[in-house]
Motif scaffolding. Structure first.
Motif: not given
Length: 407
Positions: A47-53, A61-64, A66-69, A145-153
């Protein structure tokens, strides 16, 4: 037959050998006759690598998108874990948050789960498959797609366990339980056999990176016990659960440090009714979470207002202050990043006088200066200089004899 929902964090599936280790652990539960649902995070630092990319492409970035990535990270890990289970001769299937129909609200990057449709999950379990679920992600009403934020798992895991009325919910990572303090900082930190929801929630909010606060809230709402342990060994972990009795609660069960705070001082604010309300409403409307607040009365009917927030929200807070500066007629603002929040937590402190005095006195005796203070019924937090954080944590651990907590 029991239904067990397990979660494995990114460090537990960081490379192929660790993925095979998780596969063997999951199969052990399956061989015992249990139905197994396994929630998995993205591998290691994916996830950190994807954020760096993403940062190499754009600063805004567009929030939608971001979640797609970011949702691709878990898709890799669930597929590889499923393949590892197949290679050992067992039936399994991987499901993304979208395929699982983990439904969320519309807010990208920090979505909230609104419903878990268990139809597909129950179908796959009925076919005797181990089901591997992508953590951290869901799908909104637009089928985005949506993401739940850090620790979302962690939150995914508890939500699925609650929706399925699971017999056990187990959270595995690279730590083997909940400790009285970070054992990397405090050498004689003790692992807790059990801890209440409310105490765990406070510690999670205060920097103890063992369990996500939203997961604790969900578990509390559904009265679901959580078992926290390591995926790297079979050492007994910690159970997070409701209080069984009002008596015998410990005054202090843990101490935590949060190095992610910043202190913002808004200077020479007019001393007029409603000014503070307007400022903090603007911050709240923008999604800035404010923690500690102090208003210092100055001369000439002007005040300094100091507050803390998470360093990840610094840019957003600055954007808000710039926007309202002219309207509220304050002079300027300063940002101090060299601070840390040190806290103690315990359900018993609400009925025990003198806990705060002991905390402040122990800091004073060790020449640790306190800049701000905030309290709740079961928590006391102090803002200090960042360079003193590790020493302060050890001072509190010794003062409240947390190395003897299980005795």
């Amino acid at each position: 037959m029991s239904l067990i929902v397990q979660k494995y964090g990114g460090s537990s599936v960081a490379n192929p050998e660790l993925i095979r280790n998780v596969a063997r652990r999951v199969i052990e539960g399956y061989e015992e006759g249990n139905q197994m649902v396994v929630v998995v995070s993205a591998m290691g630092d994916t996830t950190d690598h994807l954020i760096d990319l993403m940062g190499d492409i754009t600063d805004d970035p567009d929030p939608r998108e971001v979640d797609m990535l970011l949702t691709t990270g878990e898709q890799v890990s669930i597929a590889l874990l499923t393949m590892a289970i197949h290679s050992l001769g067992y039936p399994a299937i991987s499901l993304t948050g979208s395929q699982m129909k983990i439904k969320t609200n519309e807010k990208h990057n920090q979505a909230m789960i609104t419903d878990v449709d268990t139809t597909r999950l129950r179908k796959e379990l009925a076919e005797n498959k181990i089901v591997i679920v992508a953590g951290f992600q869901g799908v909104n009403d637009n089928q985005d797609f949506t993401t739940l934020g850090r620790g979302g798992s962690d939150t995914t895991t508890v939500a699925v366990a609650a929706a399925m009325n699971a017999d056990r919910c187990e959270i595995y990572s690279d730590v083997d339980g909940v400790y009285t303090a970070d054992p990397r900082i405090v050498e004689n930190a003790s692992k807790l056999d059990s801890i209440s929801y409310e105490e765990m929630l406070e510690l999670a909010n205060l920097g103890a990176n063992v369990l996500h606060p939203r997961a604790v809230e969900l578990a509390n709402n559904y009265n679901l016990d959580l078992y926290i342990a390591s995926s790297f060994n079979k050492t007994m972990g910690t159970i997070v659960r409701g209080d069984e009795s009002m008596e015998g609660k410990k005054n202090v069960v843990g101490a935590a440090s949060d190095l992610g705070e910043i202190k913002i001082t808004v200077e020479r604010v007019p001393d007029e009714p409603g000014i503070a309300g307007k400022m903090f409403k603007a911050l709240a409307d923008a999604g800035v979470n404010v923690d500690m607040i102090i208003q210092n009365l100055q001369r000439d009917e002007l005040n300094d207002i100091t507050f803390t927030t998470n360093q990840e929200q610094e840019k957003l807070a600055v954007k808000v202050l710039e926007k309202i500066k002219e309207k509220l007629k304050f002079d300027n603002y300063t940002i101090d990043r060299d601070v840390a929040k040190i806290s103690i937590v315990g359900a018993g402190m609400q009925s025990t006088p003198g806990i705060a005095a002991r905390m402040f006195s122990s800091f004073g005796e060790n020449n640790i200066n306190i800049e701000m203070i905030t309290t709740s019924e079961i928590k006391i937090s102090c803002l200090i200089k960042k360079e003193e954080a590790d020493r302060a944590l050890n001072v509190l651990h010794k003062e409240f004899k947390l190395d003897q907590i299980n005795n």
